[in-house]
Design a protein around this motif. Structure first.
Motif: not given
Length: 174
Positions: A8, A55, A58, A61
């Motif tokens: 991340d 990403m 969410e 990742r």
């Protein structure tokens, strides 16, 4: 010198361009990452934007490997399964090592880093990936602990008259 892996990372315009350059270079070197050569940055950009949106939402990742110069040298996207009966495993997409770094064990390092990262995710018990047959990728992933759990013959059409198997592999984490 080994790669430095980050889960991340902050996505800056320069970093985004580094991923785009990596994806383009891997594709044009014959890598099985969703495109066939020749492919330009603008051909690949929409796929990268979709990954970045995933990403931001969410749903996935990003694991990135930087080389000793700080350049993006490797990536893998870990994507959550949204089906309520399958949230105990994740998908692994767009596994890439820059062609200039291949042959140094960085692919194996990337796969080990993916497994370490996945083990930190709540409730994740396995990693599932699909790869294009005919390139020896199944042997590489098997050497990293993955088992072939499915194969769909001729599911991937690389070019007219050039169909490849879609190979599904799984790595249990428990």
């Amino acid at each position: 010198m080994p790669l430095t892996f980050t889960l991340d990372p902050v996505v800056t315009p320069g970093f985004r361009d580094g991923i785009l350059d990596l994806w383009t270079d891997v594709t044009n070197a014959g890598g099985a990452v969703g495109f066939v050569p020749p492919a330009g940055r603008e051909d690949i950009r929409p796929a990268l934007v979709r990954q970045l949106v995933s990403m931001a939402e969410e749903r996935s990742r990003l694991l990135v490997g930087h080389d000793e110069e700080g350049d993006v040298a490797a990536t893998a996207f870990l994507t959550f399964n949204t089906h309520p009966l399958m949230t105990h495993w994740i998908w692994l997409y767009t596994v890439m090592v820059h062609p200039r770094h291949q042959g140094r064990g960085y692919g194996r390092d990337l796969m080990a880093a993916v497994a370490r990262a996945a083990r930190t995710l709540d409730g994740v018990e396995a990693i599932r990936l699909a790869c294009r047959g005919g390139l020896g990728l199944e042997r590489f992933y098997a050497s990293c602990g993955y088992k072939e759990v499915g194969r769909i013959p001729d599911a991937i059409r690389v070019a007219p008259g050039d169909d490849r198997d879609d190979v599904v592999m799984l790595l249990p984490l428990t």
